[in-house]
Design a protein around this motif. Structure first.
Motif, PDB file in Angstrom:
ATOM      1  N   THR A  13       0.761  -1.000  -0.182  1.00 10.18           N
ATOM      2  CA  THR A  13      -0.322   0.133  -0.138  1.00 10.18           C
ATOM      3  C   THR A  13       0.507   1.009  -0.151  1.00 10.18           C
ATOM      4  N   TRP A  14       1.894   1.489   0.457  1.00 13.39           N
ATOM      5  CA  TRP A  14       2.643   2.783   0.543  1.00 13.39           C
ATOM      6  C   TRP A  14       3.126   2.815  -0.902  1.00 13.39           C
ATOM      7  N   ILE A  15       3.824   1.295  -1.602  1.00 15.75           N
ATOM      8  CA  ILE A  15       3.965   1.754  -2.457  1.00 15.75           C
ATOM      9  C   ILE A  15       3.185   2.602  -3.983  1.00 15.75           C
ATOM     10  N   ARG A  16       1.911   2.108  -3.686  1.00 19.09           N
ATOM     11  CA  ARG A  16       0.885   2.675  -4.199  1.00 19.09           C
ATOM     12  C   ARG A  16       0.264   4.208  -3.695  1.00 19.09           C
ATOM     13  N   ASN A 188       7.003  -2.725  12.582  1.00 21.85           N
ATOM     14  CA  ASN A 188       6.574  -3.337  11.364  1.00 21.85           C
ATOM     15  C   ASN A 188       7.398  -3.381   9.972  1.00 21.85           C
ATOM     16  N   LYS A 189       8.528  -4.473  10.958  1.00 21.60           N
ATOM     17  CA  LYS A 189       8.992  -5.319   9.993  1.00 21.60           C
ATOM     18  C   LYS A 189       8.563  -5.809   8.737  1.00 21.60           C
ATOM     19  N   ALA A 190       7.641  -6.871   9.516  1.00 24.80           N
ATOM     20  CA  ALA A 190       7.078  -7.324   7.792  1.00 24.80           C
ATOM     21  C   ALA A 190       6.228  -6.454   6.841  1.00 24.80           C
ATOM     22  N   ALA A 191       5.781  -4.906   7.346  1.00 24.69           N
ATOM     23  CA  ALA A 191       5.781  -4.194   6.426  1.00 24.69           C
ATOM     24  C   ALA A 191       6.988  -3.914   5.425  1.00 24.69           C
ATOM     25  N   PHE A 192       7.918  -3.625   6.440  1.00 35.44           N
ATOM     26  CA  PHE A 192       8.799  -3.101   5.780  1.00 35.44           C
ATOM     27  C   PHE A 192       9.667  -4.015   5.206  1.00 35.44           C
ATOM     28  N   PHE A 193       9.877  -5.266   4.951  1.00 34.49           N
ATOM     29  CA  PHE A 193      10.325  -6.404   4.328  1.00 34.49           C
ATOM     30  C   PHE A 193       9.503  -6.146   3.180  1.00 34.49           C
ATOM     31  N   LEU A 194       8.472  -6.417   3.270  1.00 37.66           N
ATOM     32  CA  LEU A 194       7.568  -6.910   1.956  1.00 37.66           C
ATOM     33  C   LEU A 194       7.563  -5.477   1.240  1.00 37.66           C
ATOM     34  N   TYR A 195       8.346  -3.881   1.852  1.00 37.39           N
ATOM     35  CA  TYR A 195       8.133  -3.167   1.107  1.00 37.39           C
ATOM     36  C   TYR A 195       9.549  -3.021   0.335  1.00 37.39           C
ATOM     37  N   LEU A 196      10.462  -3.262   0.824  1.00 40.09           N
ATOM     38  CA  LEU A 196      11.321  -3.211   0.521  1.00 40.09           C
ATOM     39  C   LEU A 196      11.886  -4.619  -0.578  1.00 40.09           C
ATOM     40  N   SER A 197      11.234  -5.285  -0.804  1.00 42.75           N
ATOM     41  CA  SER A 197      11.600  -6.372  -1.885  1.00 42.75           C
ATOM     42  C   SER A 197      10.895  -6.165  -2.747  1.00 42.75           C
ATOM     43  N   ILE A 198       9.643  -5.003  -2.608  1.00 42.55           N
ATOM     44  CA  ILE A 198       8.920  -4.789  -4.121  1.00 42.55           C
ATOM     45  C   ILE A 198      10.302  -3.547  -4.916  1.00 42.55           C
ATOM     46  N   TRP A 199      10.448  -2.718  -3.735  1.00 42.09           N
ATOM     47  CA  TRP A 199      11.101  -1.846  -4.909  1.00 42.09           C
ATOM     48  C   TRP A 199      12.734  -2.606  -4.862  1.00 42.09           C
ATOM     49  N   SER A 200      13.190  -3.750  -4.179  1.00 46.34           N
ATOM     50  CA  SER A 200      14.413  -4.323  -5.009  1.00 46.34           C
ATOM     51  C   SER A 200      14.322  -4.970  -6.190  1.00 46.34           C
ATOM     52  N   VAL A 201      12.997  -5.481  -6.649  1.00 43.64           N
ATOM     53  CA  VAL A 201      12.296  -5.614  -7.767  1.00 43.64           C
ATOM     54  C   VAL A 201      12.180  -4.432  -8.816  1.00 43.64           C
ATOM     55  N   MET A 232      15.376   6.610 -13.294  1.00 39.55           N
ATOM     56  CA  MET A 232      14.989   7.812 -12.233  1.00 39.55           C
ATOM     57  C   MET A 232      14.072   8.191 -11.754  1.00 39.55           C
ATOM     58  N   ALA A 233      12.691   7.794 -12.771  1.00 37.25           N
ATOM     59  CA  ALA A 233      10.939   7.691 -12.338  1.00 37.25           C
ATOM     60  C   ALA A 233      11.107   7.223 -10.718  1.00 37.25           C
ATOM     61  N   GLY A 234      11.362   5.992 -11.089  1.00 41.60           N
ATOM     62  CA  GLY A 234      11.072   4.484  -9.514  1.00 41.60           C
ATOM     63  C   GLY A 234      11.514   4.827  -8.091  1.00 41.60           C
ATOM     64  N   LEU A 235      12.765   5.812  -8.631  1.00 39.07           N
ATOM     65  CA  LEU A 235      13.797   6.331  -7.239  1.00 39.07           C
ATOM     66  C   LEU A 235      12.874   7.197  -7.412  1.00 39.07           C
ATOM     67  N   THR A 236      12.176   8.155  -7.565  1.00 38.81           N
ATOM     68  CA  THR A 236      11.132   9.287  -7.359  1.00 38.81           C
ATOM     69  C   THR A 236      10.466   8.957  -6.597  1.00 38.81           C
ATOM     70  N   VAL A 237       9.565   8.564  -7.117  1.00 41.11           N
ATOM     71  CA  VAL A 237       8.240   7.152  -6.817  1.00 41.11           C
ATOM     72  C   VAL A 237       8.530   6.468  -4.646  1.00 41.11           C
ATOM     73  N   HIS A 239      11.303   8.058  -2.758  1.00 44.66           N
ATOM     74  CA  HIS A 239      11.308   8.552  -2.634  1.00 44.66           C
ATOM     75  C   HIS A 239       9.792   9.264  -0.944  1.00 44.66           C
ATOM     76  N   CYS A 240       8.897   9.631  -2.832  1.00 45.41           N
ATOM     77  CA  CYS A 240       7.518   9.970  -2.502  1.00 45.41           C
ATOM     78  C   CYS A 240       6.829   8.385  -1.268  1.00 45.41           C
ATOM     79  N   SER A 241       7.103   7.442  -1.526  1.00 45.55           N
ATOM     80  CA  SER A 241       6.273   6.558  -0.333  1.00 45.55           C
ATOM     81  C   SER A 241       6.744   6.321   0.674  1.00 45.55           C
ATOM     82  N   PHE A 242       7.952   6.901   0.631  1.00 46.12           N
ATOM     83  CA  PHE A 242       8.676   7.109   2.424  1.00 46.12           C
ATOM     84  C   PHE A 242       7.477   7.463   2.885  1.00 46.12           C
ATOM     85  N   TYR A 243       6.755   8.567   2.544  1.00 46.26           N
ATOM     86  CA  TYR A 243       6.039   9.624   3.230  1.00 46.26           C
ATOM     87  C   TYR A 243       5.110   8.308   3.575  1.00 46.26           C
ATOM     88  N   ALA A 244       4.300   8.005   2.548  1.00 42.87           N
ATOM     89  CA  ALA A 244       3.358   6.981   2.869  1.00 42.87           C
ATOM     90  C   ALA A 244       4.111   5.891   4.581  1.00 42.87           C
TER      91      ALA A 244
END
Length: 258
Positions: A13-16, A188-201, A232-237, A239-244
């Motif tokens: 959800t944070w990525i969305r 919230n380690k489980a949520a962060f694990f999913l979040y970082l896994s998706i961004w790694s891909v 570049m676009a992915g990196l910017t998005v 950073h925006c998701s950090f706020y989420a």
């Protein structure tokens, strides 16, 4: 300031939400990320001092980008000066955010020292200073750098993830901010694990796959024209998701003026 515990699926959800936030002012956010990358590349040219300056100011710039996210939601114009908002705040906030920068610089220095004990950097230096082909042993060292570097950076990331905002917006001391940030990430380690896994891909696996495909059809040079803007676009998005992640993990009982 209340700490929240969220479900693991919130990582997606944070990525969305980051994508939604990016859409509010894509040019403004791209400008901020481009400015940071450009300034960091210039600073690295200056030996030692340049790198230290980037590390010292990283928490300040992080707080500035988060402020830009808040401004985008409020339909306000994003200015490059938003990066300096923490330094232009009260003397106490300015002192604390720079102290946090010193802590970050010290942690990165310790991580680099620990990494040097685990990896043979002498094999990697020729790769950065010449066009020699990568040997199997050098490739192994690159993988070791990525693996151990990522492993060692995890606790640093947990300490620093929310610390700049907690100092700038929640009036916390450096020690309180570091502790609260680490606690929020661990809770919230489980949520962060999913979040970082998706961004790694998105940011690592997909560009590497695209690059290999283009190399296989002898279009390796053309790949950069596709990968660079997408990254570049992915990196910017991201950073925006950090706020989420901030809005999900903390509830602001009193929103302080920026």
């Amino acid at each position: 300031m209340k700490l929240n515990s969220v479900a693991p699926k919130e990582g997606y959800t944070w990525i969305r939400q980051g994508i939604w936030l990016f859409k509010q002012n894509p040019l403004g956010f791209l400008m901020l990320v481009f400015m940071y990358i450009f300034a960091a590349q210039l600073a690295v040219i200056v030996p030692v001092i340049g790198v230290f300056a980037v590390l010292l100011l990283t928490p300040t710039l992080s707080a500035g980008f988060m402020t830009a996210c808040r401004q985008a939601i409020q339909k306000e114009r994003i200015s490059p000066m938003v990066y300096l908002i923490a330094l232009r705040s009260s003397a106490l906030v300015r002192k604390r955010i720079l102290q946090l920068g010193l802590v970050y610089a010290a942690l990165i220095l310790l991580m680099s020292f620990a990494l040097s004990l685990l990896v043979d950097f002498e094999l990697l230096i020729p790769l950065m200073t010449s066009d020699k082909a990568i040997t199997p042993e050098a490739l192994r060292q690159i993988y070791l750098v990525l693996f151990f570097g990522g492993l060692l950076y995890v606790p640093i990331a947990m300490l620093m993830w929310f610390s700049p905002v907690l100092i700038a917006w929640a009036d916390m001391s450096v020690a309180q901010a570091l502790f609260s940030s680490c606690l929020a990430c661990w809770t919230n380690k489980a949520a962060f694990f999913l979040y970082l896994s998706i961004w790694s891909v998105i940011l690592i696996a997909i560009p590497l796959t695209v690059g290999m495909i283009f190399d296989a059809i002898d279009l390796g040079q053309a790949a950069s024209f596709i990968i660079a803007p997408l990254s570049m676009a992915g990196l910017t998005v991201m950073h925006c998701s950090f706020y989420a992640t901030w809005k999900a993990c903390f509830t602001e009982e009193e929103v302080l003026a920026s």
